[in-house]
Design a protein around this motif. Structure first.
Motif, PDB file in Angstrom:
ATOM      1  N   LEU A   1       6.470   9.656   0.003  1.00 31.05           N
ATOM      2  CA  LEU A   1       7.888  10.007  -0.073  1.00 31.05           C
ATOM      3  C   LEU A   1       8.222  11.336   0.593  1.00 31.05           C
ATOM      4  CD1 LEU A   1       8.744   8.945  -3.741  1.00 31.05           C
ATOM      5  CD2 LEU A   1       9.165   7.690  -1.628  1.00 31.05           C
ATOM      6  N   LEU A   2       7.223  12.060   1.064  1.00 30.68           N
ATOM      7  CA  LEU A   2       7.427  13.344   1.754  1.00 30.68           C
ATOM      8  C   LEU A   2       8.248  14.324   0.917  1.00 30.68           C
ATOM      9  CD1 LEU A   2       8.207  12.146   5.399  1.00 30.68           C
ATOM     10  CD2 LEU A   2       6.003  12.588   4.322  1.00 30.68           C
ATOM     11  N   GLY A   3       8.085  14.274  -0.395  1.00 30.39           N
ATOM     12  CA  GLY A   3       8.811  15.193  -1.259  1.00 30.39           C
ATOM     13  C   GLY A   3      10.228  14.790  -1.565  1.00 30.39           C
ATOM     14  N   GLU A   4      10.655  13.591  -1.118  1.00 32.34           N
ATOM     15  CA  GLU A   4      12.025  13.152  -1.328  1.00 32.34           C
ATOM     16  C   GLU A   4      12.199  12.367  -2.622  1.00 32.34           C
ATOM     17  OE1 GLU A   4      15.145  13.494   0.808  1.00 32.34           O
ATOM     18  OE2 GLU A   4      13.840  15.224   0.771  1.00 32.34           O
ATOM     19  N   GLY A   5      11.300  12.528  -3.541  1.00 30.34           N
ATOM     20  CA  GLY A   5      11.400  11.857  -4.826  1.00 30.34           C
ATOM     21  C   GLY A   5      10.172  12.168  -5.644  1.00 30.34           C
ATOM     22  N   ARG A   6      10.045  11.485  -6.774  1.00 31.15           N
ATOM     23  CA  ARG A   6       8.881  11.703  -7.625  1.00 31.15           C
ATOM     24  C   ARG A   6       7.650  11.106  -6.966  1.00 31.15           C
ATOM     25  NH1 ARG A   6       7.985  10.162 -14.021  1.00 31.15           N
ATOM     26  NH2 ARG A   6       5.767  10.689 -14.070  1.00 31.15           N
ATOM     27  N   GLU A   7       6.652  11.932  -6.719  1.00 28.84           N
ATOM     28  CA  GLU A   7       5.467  11.532  -5.955  1.00 28.84           C
ATOM     29  C   GLU A   7       4.261  11.543  -6.878  1.00 28.84           C
ATOM     30  OE1 GLU A   7       4.368  10.021  -2.609  1.00 28.84           O
ATOM     31  OE2 GLU A   7       5.697  11.632  -1.990  1.00 28.84           O
ATOM     32  N   ASP A   8       3.781  10.369  -7.272  1.00 26.40           N
ATOM     33  CA  ASP A   8       2.618  10.289  -8.147  1.00 26.40           C
ATOM     34  C   ASP A   8       1.303  10.496  -7.402  1.00 26.40           C
ATOM     35  OD1 ASP A   8       4.129   9.780 -10.439  1.00 26.40           O
ATOM     36  OD2 ASP A   8       4.221   7.640  -9.996  1.00 26.40           O
ATOM     37  N   ASN A   9       1.353  10.469  -6.081  1.00 19.01           N
ATOM     38  CA  ASN A   9       0.127  10.574  -5.282  1.00 19.01           C
ATOM     39  C   ASN A   9       0.367  11.548  -4.131  1.00 19.01           C
ATOM     40  OD1 ASN A   9      -2.511  10.052  -4.531  1.00 19.01           O
ATOM     41  ND2 ASN A   9      -2.038   8.129  -3.491  1.00 19.01           N
ATOM     42  N   ALA A  10       0.746  12.786  -4.483  1.00 15.03           N
ATOM     43  CA  ALA A  10       1.130  13.764  -3.476  1.00 15.03           C
ATOM     44  C   ALA A  10      -0.084  14.453  -2.867  1.00 15.03           C
ATOM     45  CB  ALA A  10       2.052  14.807  -4.096  1.00 15.03           C
ATOM     46  N   LEU A  11       0.111  15.002  -1.676  1.00 21.12           N
ATOM     47  CA  LEU A  11      -0.900  15.880  -1.106  1.00 21.12           C
ATOM     48  C   LEU A  11      -0.919  17.181  -1.892  1.00 21.12           C
ATOM     49  CD1 LEU A  11      -0.371  15.545   2.764  1.00 21.12           C
ATOM     50  CD2 LEU A  11      -2.019  14.363   1.320  1.00 21.12           C
TER      51      LEU A  11
ATOM     52  N   VAL B   1      -5.388   5.487  -1.094  1.00 21.94           N
ATOM     53  CA  VAL B   1      -4.164   4.701  -1.029  1.00 21.94           C
ATOM     54  C   VAL B   1      -4.059   3.852  -2.291  1.00 21.94           C
ATOM     55  CG1 VAL B   1      -2.951   2.886   0.232  1.00 21.94           C
ATOM     56  CG2 VAL B   1      -4.254   4.635   1.478  1.00 21.94           C
ATOM     57  N   GLN B   2      -2.893   3.907  -2.947  1.00 21.73           N
ATOM     58  CA  GLN B   2      -2.655   3.021  -4.067  1.00 21.73           C
ATOM     59  C   GLN B   2      -2.278   1.634  -3.530  1.00 21.73           C
ATOM     60  OE1 GLN B   2       0.163   4.670  -6.806  1.00 21.73           O
ATOM     61  NE2 GLN B   2      -1.042   6.507  -7.194  1.00 21.73           N
ATOM     62  N   LYS B   3      -2.929   0.621  -4.057  1.00 19.35           N
ATOM     63  CA  LYS B   3      -2.737  -0.728  -3.523  1.00 19.35           C
ATOM     64  C   LYS B   3      -2.183  -1.663  -4.594  1.00 19.35           C
ATOM     65  CE  LYS B   3      -6.193  -0.328   0.116  1.00 19.35           C
ATOM     66  NZ  LYS B   3      -7.388  -0.916   0.774  1.00 19.35           N
ATOM     67  N   THR B   4      -1.345  -2.562  -4.135  1.00 19.15           N
ATOM     68  CA  THR B   4      -0.650  -3.494  -5.018  1.00 19.15           C
ATOM     69  C   THR B   4      -0.783  -4.900  -4.460  1.00 19.15           C
ATOM     70  OG1 THR B   4       0.974  -1.750  -5.428  1.00 19.15           O
ATOM     71  CG2 THR B   4       1.520  -3.938  -6.204  1.00 19.15           C
ATOM     72  N   LYS B   5      -0.837  -5.879  -5.362  1.00 15.87           N
ATOM     73  CA  LYS B   5      -0.859  -7.266  -4.935  1.00 15.87           C
ATOM     74  C   LYS B   5       0.028  -8.085  -5.864  1.00 15.87           C
ATOM     75  CE  LYS B   5      -5.236  -7.982  -7.418  1.00 15.87           C
ATOM     76  NZ  LYS B   5      -6.668  -8.362  -7.272  1.00 15.87           N
ATOM     77  N   THR B   6       0.663  -9.113  -5.299  1.00 11.65           N
ATOM     78  CA  THR B   6       1.560  -9.970  -6.061  1.00 11.65           C
ATOM     79  C   THR B   6       1.191 -11.428  -5.861  1.00 11.65           C
ATOM     80  OG1 THR B   6       3.427  -8.430  -5.971  1.00 11.65           O
ATOM     81  CG2 THR B   6       3.945 -10.730  -6.357  1.00 11.65           C
TER      82      THR B   6
ATOM     83  N   ALA C   1       0.838  -1.191   0.000  1.00  9.73           N
ATOM     84  CA  ALA C   1       0.000   0.000   0.000  1.00  9.73           C
ATOM     85  C   ALA C   1       0.877   1.247   0.000  1.00  9.73           C
ATOM     86  CB  ALA C   1      -0.923   0.016   1.220  1.00  9.73           C
ATOM     87  N   THR C   2       0.560   2.184  -0.887  1.00  8.17           N
ATOM     88  CA  THR C   2       1.301   3.446  -0.987  1.00  8.17           C
ATOM     89  C   THR C   2       0.339   4.595  -0.746  1.00  8.17           C
ATOM     90  OG1 THR C   2       2.766   2.440  -2.644  1.00  8.17           O
ATOM     91  CG2 THR C   2       2.823   4.841  -2.423  1.00  8.17           C
TER      92      THR C   2
END
Length: 842
Positions: free
Chosen positions: A585-595, A611-616, A579-580
């Motif tokens: 990243l708090l601005g410490e990188g490329r943020e596709d889901n920023a505030l 929240v972006q969710k991932t499953k494997t 879950a992302t």
């Protein structure tokens, strides 16, 4: 230096893998040979005997099963491989691992570590000794014992993020013996590197260790680029070999460098400007080699070409990390607490060669001789120019993290449990601002005779990095001014608080059937304090600073079943989630889901964010050959993101984007024959953006009718996931000849990589307001070609504790690209780098 590499040690978690057991000189062994009290059943956690020496695996509290019994794809990169390949950074080391690529950026982390695992950005999922290490940086390896890569959705292990996997850096810590070594390297392009590692056993239960680094080099094939850094990592452990142990550790790294922006792409394509010379699907590769512009000018872009400014551009970083760890054994259970304080800072003016205005190839929509009304310069529309786009930042990142773990074993009837439970509490703060300087960003189109005279633009073929840049109060002003930091009101701050609880259990149901379970709950609160001014301006009178905050509750889990045909083999099936949350990243990188940074922005309603969710899903097999000397593994998997953030209209963000990664991984590590070791594997990925959301097109005004914005399917839909490759292969080997002489090398292959996509669809409207979307005639693929790189190494033990070695990296002097950004530029690799090393042990 002893040369036999043992089998990749069978130990890991349903979490981080442990280091493989490599044969070493007893004077430089890095594992405590005294087993902890209450150690698990030796049938389940056994040491591996290599050339008569017993090497203990690890006492990671999250280790609940040996690697062979862990239903995950795991790679362990040991320090011996790092040393043999001559790697001097985490990026260098990870290039020997198949399936890991690197993404370029332009903001928070322009040239720092941005690894992609299984097609997903993992820059926020890097850990040091199991503790998150979020700050943007280029990580060193002088104090690294091993690097553990756990692949697949893994938020159960580390918390937020971890869509493609996690990277855990294991530090060198005190051991219960005396040893040390000093290495010195010298090579072409003024390559100079000195490292030292000293471990002293002060008493039977107290040991001190210190590692040091000094590194200074230019970069082969990249004129003007330099990298300078130094570091130190002292640590002390009290209570070695006793039930109670206390470790204090500190790590510091300072770096100074001229950041390398690489080369620009050739073409640009959008609804307003598409200068691709043909129609259909067009590859836009970096402008390397012979290139002909729109006006027929033909020139050569050499691999050495650098578009930056030596008297202005820089990047300085400082990393400080203090750790206190205390642990106690209660019979078969161990309690551990780890507390860490991090403070990292980064300052840079980073120039990237910009292609977005069409200056590289040319601008067909503007007539030659046109005068720019903003600055009076004559537009250079025929091509052959590059805008020197400058990104700037000064920032610091502070974190305080505390983890408590309880691990051990117990039985319920005939069922055996190996468990770990724990909690994590963390506070993180990131504050950033920008330097104030004139770069020509307010002048459009960018390149004309005026901006060239100001050095905002430069020649594509013959840039001069020593141009005498002068900063002015504005792009067109004649008043010089120093480059300064922005005001406090122009800075942005991110804060985050996390509370977590987690647990793992490896359940031996039958001797041939093991159930592996894990679960984690996180409460993640993120707050952003946006800037209320720009540049050097103070906070406007009557304007109050404000904060936007959001709290997400994340639950992730993993479940796997392991079947064991034999003691040293297994087949498994597993399912895991990640879950992302927004602002992960708090601005410490490329943020596709920023505030959002303003209550009135498109995403201003915080409740819209999700929240972006991932499953494997994964199935695989593991085993060892030749009496545990060679470890083999295979895995087939599918990873899905089901609700990635996309834009669906002018006022709404939605979470319907989908990405699917399918793949096959094969890995091998260990000893094929006595004295012949191998490390590497092959990865095939099918990475597809199945739904990229929508993109905006503007239909210009017609008569009294205002312009209209319409949304069309994103050009990314159906395309290969950016910053990934379909096929990759690595193999690192080392062979001992005549006892003292060794030869070896590496082969690294990566398929083509795409940075991003664009097209030239347009929208028009008639007098009745009916909008027509005109289909694309060009679809642009920003691509870097695939490559094969060869490295070589030879070493000779001139005495029991003295080794001479020579490394040749990129042996064929291949010109290739290591990172592809979505637009603007791609990063070019160093040329043939050859250096000799003297290692003295004692």
């Amino acid at each position: 230096m002893t040369t036999t590499m043992s089998f990749l040690a069978l130990s890991c978690v349903g979490a981080f893998a442990t280091a493989p057991a490599f044969a070493e000189d007893p004077a430089t062994a890095t594992r405590d040979t005294v087993p902890a009290a209450g150690a698990a059943d030796p049938q389940e956690r056994r040491d591996v005997v290599v050339t008569g020496q017993r090497v203990h695996n690890t006492d990671d509290p999250k280790q609940v099963a040996p690697m062979v019994n862990t239903p995950k794809s795991i790679v362990v990169l040991d320090k011996s491989v790092i040393e043999q390949t001559g790697s001097n950074s985490l990026q260098d080391a990870l290039r020997t691992v198949p399936g890991i690529t690197f993404g370029a950026a332009e903001g928070g982390n322009p040239i720092g570590d941005r690894p992609f695992i299984r097609g997903f950005d993992s820059q926020g999922s890097i850990y040091v000794d199991g503790v998150r290490d979020l700050a943007s940086q280029n990580r060193e390896v002088f104090a690294t014992d091993s690097v553990q890569i756990v692949r697949g959705s893994d938020s159960t292990l580390g918390g937020r993020g971890s869509a493609g996997g996690t990277i855990n850096i294991i530090s060198k810590l005190p051991q219960a013996q005396d040893f040390g070594n000093v290495t010195g390297s010298f090579g072409n392009a003024a390559y100079k590197r000195v490292t030292a590692d000293l471990n002293l056993k002060a008493t039977d239960t107290v040991a001190v260790r210190i590692e040091g680094l000094w590194h200074d080099q230019d970069v082969v094939g990249r004129d003007y680029i330099y990298q300078r850094r130094w570091g130190v990592a002292p640590s002390v452990t009290l209570g070695l070999g006793t039930p109670t142990r206390l470790t204090f550790a500190f790590y510091h790294l300072t770096s100074h460098e001229l950041p390398d922006s690489g080369l620009p792409y050739r073409y640009v394509c959008s609804a307003t400007l598409c200068n691709a010379p043909t129609t259909g699907n067009v590859l836009s590769q970096p402008a390397l080699g012979t290139f002909t512009t729109l006006n027929g000018q033909t020139g050569t872009v050499a691999r050495t070409t650098f578009y930056g400014l030596t008297d202005r551009d820089f990047r300085n970083t400082n990393t400080n990390q203090a750790t206190v760890r205390v642990e106690h054994d209660f019979g078969g259970v161990t309690l551990r607490n780890t507390a860490r304080y991090n403070r990292d800072s980064q300052n840079y003016i980073y120039l990237l060669p910009d292609d977005s205005n069409g200056d590289v190839y040319g601008i067909p929509t503007i007539a030659p001789g046109t005068v720019n009304r903003v600055d009076g310069g004559v537009e250079q529309v025929g091509g052959g120019y590059v805008w020197r786009r400058a990104n700037t930042r000064y920032s610091y990142d502070v974190s305080l993290i505390d983890q408590t773990d309880l691990a051990g074993t117990f039985t319920t009837g005939s069922i055996k449990h190996s468990f770990a439970v724990g909690t994590e509490f963390s506070f993180e703060k990131d504050r950033r601002g920008a330097y104030v300087l004139a770069t020509g960003a307010t002048i459009s189109p960018r390149c004309d005779t005026f901006t060239v005279s100001r050095y905002y633009c430069t020649s594509l073929f013959n840039p001069n990095p020593n141009d005498f840049y002068v900063n002015y109060t504005s792009d067109t002003s004649n008043v010089p001014t120093p480059i300064v930091k922005g005001s406090l009101a122009s800075e942005t701050q991110n804060d985050a608080d996390t509370e977590s609880v987690y647990g793992f259990d490896s359940i031996t149901l039958l001797p041939w059937a093991i159930l592996n379970l894990g679960a984690r709950y996180d409460r993640f609160k993120s707050t952003i304090t946006p800037a209320v001014a720009t540049g050097t301006a103070a906070q406007p009178a009557g304007t109050a600073a404000y904060k936007l905050s959001r709290t997400d509750r994340l639950f992730n889990y993993q479940v796997g079943l392991v079947l064991k045909p034999t003691r040293e083999t297994s087949v498994y099936a597993s399912y895991a989630t990640a879950a992302t949350p927004p602002n992960s990243l708090l601005g410490e990188g490329r943020e596709d889901n920023a505030l959002p940074t303003s209550p009135t922005t498109v995403a201003g309603n915080l409740d819209q964010l999700k929240v972006q969710k991932t499953k494997t899903y994964e199935v695989g097999a593991k085993g060892s050959l030749f009496h545990e000397q060679l470890a083999l593994a295979a895995a087939v998997f599918q990873t899905d993101i089901q609700n990635a953030r996309v834009t669906i209209d002018a006022n709404t963000v939605a979470f319907l984007g989908r990405t699917r990664i399918r793949g096959v991984e094969l890995t091998a590590s260990g000893t094929i024959l006595p004295g012949w070791t191998v490390f590497g594997g092959y990865t095939h990925l099918d990475p597809v953006v199945t739904d990229g959301g929508n993109s905006a097109l503007t239909a210009p005004a017609v008569g009294a009718r205002a312009a209209q914005v319409v949304y069309v399917t994103s050009v990314n839909t159906g395309k290969q996931v950016p910053s990934t490759v379909k096929n990759s292969f690595t193999a690192t080997t080392n062979v001992t000849l005549y006892k003292r002489f060794q030869i070896g090398g590496s082969v690294i292959y990566n398929d083509r990589q795409y940075g991003g996509y664009a097209d030239n669809r347009t929208a028009t409207q008639n007098a009745a307001g009916v909008v027509t979307v005109n289909p694309a005639t060009v679809v642009l693929y920003r691509e870097v070609p695939g490559y094969v790189r060869f490295d070589a190494r030879a070493s000779y033990d001139v005495a029991p504790h003295i080794t001479l070695s020579v490394n040749a990296q990129n042996l064929t002097d291949k010109a290739y690209f290591t990172q592809a950004y979505a637009s603007h530029y791609a990063t070019i690799a160093a040329g043939r780098t050859v250096f000799g090393t003297v290692k003295v042990g004692f």
